[in-house]
Design a protein around this motif. Structure first.
Motif, PDB file in Angstrom:
ATOM      1  N   ALA A  18       9.137   9.890   4.433  1.00 24.58           N
ATOM      2  CA  ALA A  18      10.057   8.748   4.511  1.00 24.58           C
ATOM      3  C   ALA A  18       9.316   7.474   4.112  1.00 24.58           C
ATOM      4  O   ALA A  18       9.830   6.645   3.348  1.00 24.58           O
ATOM      5  N   ALA A  19       8.094   7.330   4.612  1.00 23.33           N
ATOM      6  CA  ALA A  19       7.308   6.125   4.289  1.00 23.33           C
ATOM      7  C   ALA A  19       7.027   6.052   2.786  1.00 23.33           C
ATOM      8  O   ALA A  19       7.176   4.997   2.157  1.00 23.33           O
ATOM      9  N   ARG A  20       6.637   7.181   2.205  1.00 27.28           N
ATOM     10  CA  ARG A  20       6.354   7.216   0.758  1.00 27.28           C
ATOM     11  C   ARG A  20       7.603   6.861  -0.061  1.00 27.28           C
ATOM     12  O   ARG A  20       7.546   6.110  -1.031  1.00 27.28           O
ATOM     13  N   LEU A  21       8.718   7.447   0.362  1.00 28.54           N
ATOM     14  CA  LEU A  21       9.954   7.251  -0.390  1.00 28.54           C
ATOM     15  C   LEU A  21      10.404   5.788  -0.332  1.00 28.54           C
ATOM     16  O   LEU A  21      10.788   5.204  -1.353  1.00 28.54           O
ATOM     17  N   VAL A  22      10.324   5.215   0.853  1.00 28.12           N
ATOM     18  CA  VAL A  22      10.732   3.809   1.000  1.00 28.12           C
ATOM     19  C   VAL A  22       9.883   2.927   0.091  1.00 28.12           C
ATOM     20  O   VAL A  22      10.396   2.034  -0.602  1.00 28.12           O
ATOM     21  N   GLU A  23       8.593   3.197   0.081  1.00 26.09           N
ATOM     22  CA  GLU A  23       7.684   2.410  -0.775  1.00 26.09           C
ATOM     23  C   GLU A  23       8.110   2.499  -2.250  1.00 26.09           C
ATOM     24  O   GLU A  23       8.194   1.497  -2.956  1.00 26.09           O
ATOM     25  N   ARG A  24       8.438   3.704  -2.677  1.00 22.87           N
ATOM     26  CA  ARG A  24       8.784   3.890  -4.080  1.00 22.87           C
ATOM     27  C   ARG A  24      10.122   3.237  -4.399  1.00 22.87           C
ATOM     28  O   ARG A  24      10.295   2.627  -5.460  1.00 22.87           O
ATOM     29  N   ILE A  25      11.059   3.355  -3.474  1.00 22.76           N
ATOM     30  CA  ILE A  25      12.380   2.752  -3.706  1.00 22.76           C
ATOM     31  C   ILE A  25      12.242   1.231  -3.766  1.00 22.76           C
ATOM     32  O   ILE A  25      12.788   0.574  -4.659  1.00 22.76           O
ATOM     33  N   GLU A  26      11.479   0.678  -2.825  1.00 28.88           N
ATOM     34  CA  GLU A  26      11.338  -0.791  -2.797  1.00 28.88           C
ATOM     35  C   GLU A  26      10.636  -1.306  -4.038  1.00 28.88           C
ATOM     36  O   GLU A  26      10.899  -2.428  -4.481  1.00 28.88           O
ATOM     37  N   THR A  28      11.243  -0.576  -6.897  1.00 32.33           N
ATOM     38  CA  THR A  28      12.230  -0.750  -7.974  1.00 32.33           C
ATOM     39  C   THR A  28      13.041  -2.040  -7.791  1.00 32.33           C
ATOM     40  O   THR A  28      13.872  -2.370  -8.615  1.00 32.33           O
ATOM     41  N   GLY A  29      12.835  -2.709  -6.648  1.00 32.53           N
ATOM     42  CA  GLY A  29      13.579  -3.942  -6.390  1.00 32.53           C
ATOM     43  C   GLY A  29      14.800  -3.726  -5.508  1.00 32.53           C
ATOM     44  O   GLY A  29      15.490  -4.681  -5.158  1.00 32.53           O
ATOM     45  N   LEU A  30      15.051  -2.477  -5.159  1.00 36.14           N
ATOM     46  CA  LEU A  30      16.200  -2.202  -4.278  1.00 36.14           C
ATOM     47  C   LEU A  30      15.825  -2.464  -2.822  1.00 36.14           C
ATOM     48  O   LEU A  30      14.654  -2.403  -2.454  1.00 36.14           O
ATOM     49  N   ARG A  31      16.837  -2.736  -2.021  1.00 36.12           N
ATOM     50  CA  ARG A  31      16.618  -2.909  -0.587  1.00 36.12           C
ATOM     51  C   ARG A  31      16.700  -1.532   0.070  1.00 36.12           C
ATOM     52  O   ARG A  31      17.588  -0.743  -0.249  1.00 36.12           O
ATOM     53  N   ASP A  88      27.281  -2.111   0.768  1.00 35.56           N
ATOM     54  CA  ASP A  88      26.287  -2.823  -0.043  1.00 35.56           C
ATOM     55  C   ASP A  88      25.815  -1.900  -1.173  1.00 35.56           C
ATOM     56  O   ASP A  88      25.152  -0.889  -0.923  1.00 35.56           O
ATOM     57  N   PRO A  89      26.133  -2.228  -2.421  1.00 33.16           N
ATOM     58  CA  PRO A  89      25.801  -1.316  -3.510  1.00 33.16           C
ATOM     59  C   PRO A  89      24.302  -1.230  -3.788  1.00 33.16           C
ATOM     60  O   PRO A  89      23.837  -0.264  -4.398  1.00 33.16           O
ATOM     61  N   ASP A  90      23.532  -2.237  -3.317  1.00 35.31           N
ATOM     62  CA  ASP A  90      22.093  -2.259  -3.614  1.00 35.31           C
ATOM     63  C   ASP A  90      21.246  -1.619  -2.522  1.00 35.31           C
ATOM     64  O   ASP A  90      20.018  -1.603  -2.627  1.00 35.31           O
ATOM     65  N   LEU A  91      21.876  -1.123  -1.492  1.00 38.05           N
ATOM     66  CA  LEU A  91      21.113  -0.622  -0.350  1.00 38.05           C
ATOM     67  C   LEU A  91      20.881   0.886  -0.438  1.00 38.05           C
ATOM     68  O   LEU A  91      21.790   1.649  -0.777  1.00 38.05           O
ATOM     69  N   VAL A  92      19.640   1.278  -0.104  1.00 38.48           N
ATOM     70  CA  VAL A  92      19.339   2.706   0.058  1.00 38.48           C
ATOM     71  C   VAL A  92      18.894   2.911   1.506  1.00 38.48           C
ATOM     72  O   VAL A  92      18.009   2.210   1.995  1.00 38.48           O
ATOM     73  N   VAL A  93      19.527   3.847   2.192  1.00 34.48           N
ATOM     74  CA  VAL A  93      19.151   4.172   3.566  1.00 34.48           C
ATOM     75  C   VAL A  93      18.356   5.473   3.550  1.00 34.48           C
ATOM     76  O   VAL A  93      18.779   6.457   2.929  1.00 34.48           O
ATOM     77  N   VAL A  94      17.198   5.449   4.206  1.00 38.63           N
ATOM     78  CA  VAL A  94      16.388   6.667   4.340  1.00 38.63           C
ATOM     79  C   VAL A  94      16.318   7.005   5.826  1.00 38.63           C
ATOM     80  O   VAL A  94      15.765   6.236   6.619  1.00 38.63           O
TER      81      VAL A  94
END
Ligand code: Z5A
Length: 230
Positions: A18-26, A28-31, A88-94
């Motif tokens: 989860a930590a790795r994925l959040v880092e990679r998603i962020e 890209t500029g996404l929240r 929110d179209p820009d949000l990714v929830v992990v």
């Protein structure tokens, strides 16, 4: 909103990934919003303590009480945290565990009727389910020995502050259940993945952290929303 959950047995690597994925998603500029279950709300944190207290005391709570506490924590999470942001179209929830864990643990593990659990899950989630779910699959013995290794290496105080966010010093003591209990849970996750192949991706979690992280990223990256300001 893109909603991603990570599922699997104890020590499969959900928190790490989860930590790795959040880092990679962020990057890209996404929240990105990272949540864990049970937890991530005041009530969820209290319920987590209650469940833990019951599991470490001589008098364990009933299996139905345990089910309802996990469901209550989830209802708070959806109502107060995820739900209000779902448009929110820009949000990714992990999410580090979600409703599927209840089917696997309280259903396959504890033997509560699966359809009953699904009804309770539907109420608790307001029918909000992940778009993409990763099953980090590994034999229970491997996962539990990883967790035990962590507990042996770290003093309890240090574990509280460690970035494992989700692995607090308490643990939930599910690792002390029988081998059969954990095998049933593993089977439960596989059954769920088979029933909804479009939502689930089964990942061999016995491999290196980097290899797993790359597999997850390859599956996520094409699904990410394009940031509104891109
Ligand atoms: N539960 C339930 O019964 N019903 C429900 O509805 C819900 C939950 C939501 C939550 O406990 C317990 O509640 C859980 C199910 C139950 N109990 N069990 N089992 P928790 O939050 O305390 O524990 P957890 O959710 O199982 O997480 P965990 O034990 O922290 O495991 P993890 O997140 O999958 O693993 P990790 O913390 O990322 O990694 C553990 C260690 O392994 C750590 O030292 C890592 O560095 C190492 N690791 C991670 N990946 C690898 C790889 N690939 N190779 C080698 N080492 C690795």
């Amino acid at each position: 909103m893109l909603f991603i959950s990570l599922e699997g047995g104890e020590g499969a690597g959900k928190t790490t990934q989860a930590a790795r994925l959040v880092e990679r998603i962020e990057s890209t500029g996404l929240r990105c919003l990272r949540v864990r279950e049970p937890g991530s709300t005041d009530l969820g944190a209290e319920l987590r303590k209650l469940i833990k207290r019951s599991r470490t005391s001589d008098e364990a709570m009933s299996r139905a009480a345990e089910l309802f506490l996990f469901a209550a924590a989830r209802s708070e999470l959806v109502t107060k945290v995820i739900g209000p942001q779902r448009d929110d179209p820009d949000l990714v929830v992990v999410a580090d565990r979600y409703a599927d864990s209840t089917v696997a643990y309280q259903g396959y593990g504890r033997g509560i009727d699966i359809e009953t659990i699904k009804s309770i899950n539907a109420l608790a989630t307001n029918a909000l389910m992940p778009d993409l779910t990763f099953l980090l699959d590994c034999p229970p013995g491997i996962g539990i020995s990883r967790v035990r290794g962590l507990q042996l290496q770290m003093p309890l105080d240090a574990m509280k502050d460690a970035d494992t966010l989700n692995r607090d010093a308490e643990g939930m003591k599910f690792e002390e259940e029988s081998e059969e209990f954990h095998q049933r849970i593993r089977q439960g996750f596989h059954d769920l993945a088979t029933q909804e192949p479009n939502r689930w991706r089964v990942i061999d979690a016995t491999r290196s952290i980097d290899a797993i992280s790359d597999d997850i990223w390859n599956a996520v990256r094409d699904r990410l929303p394009v940031p509104a300001n891109a």
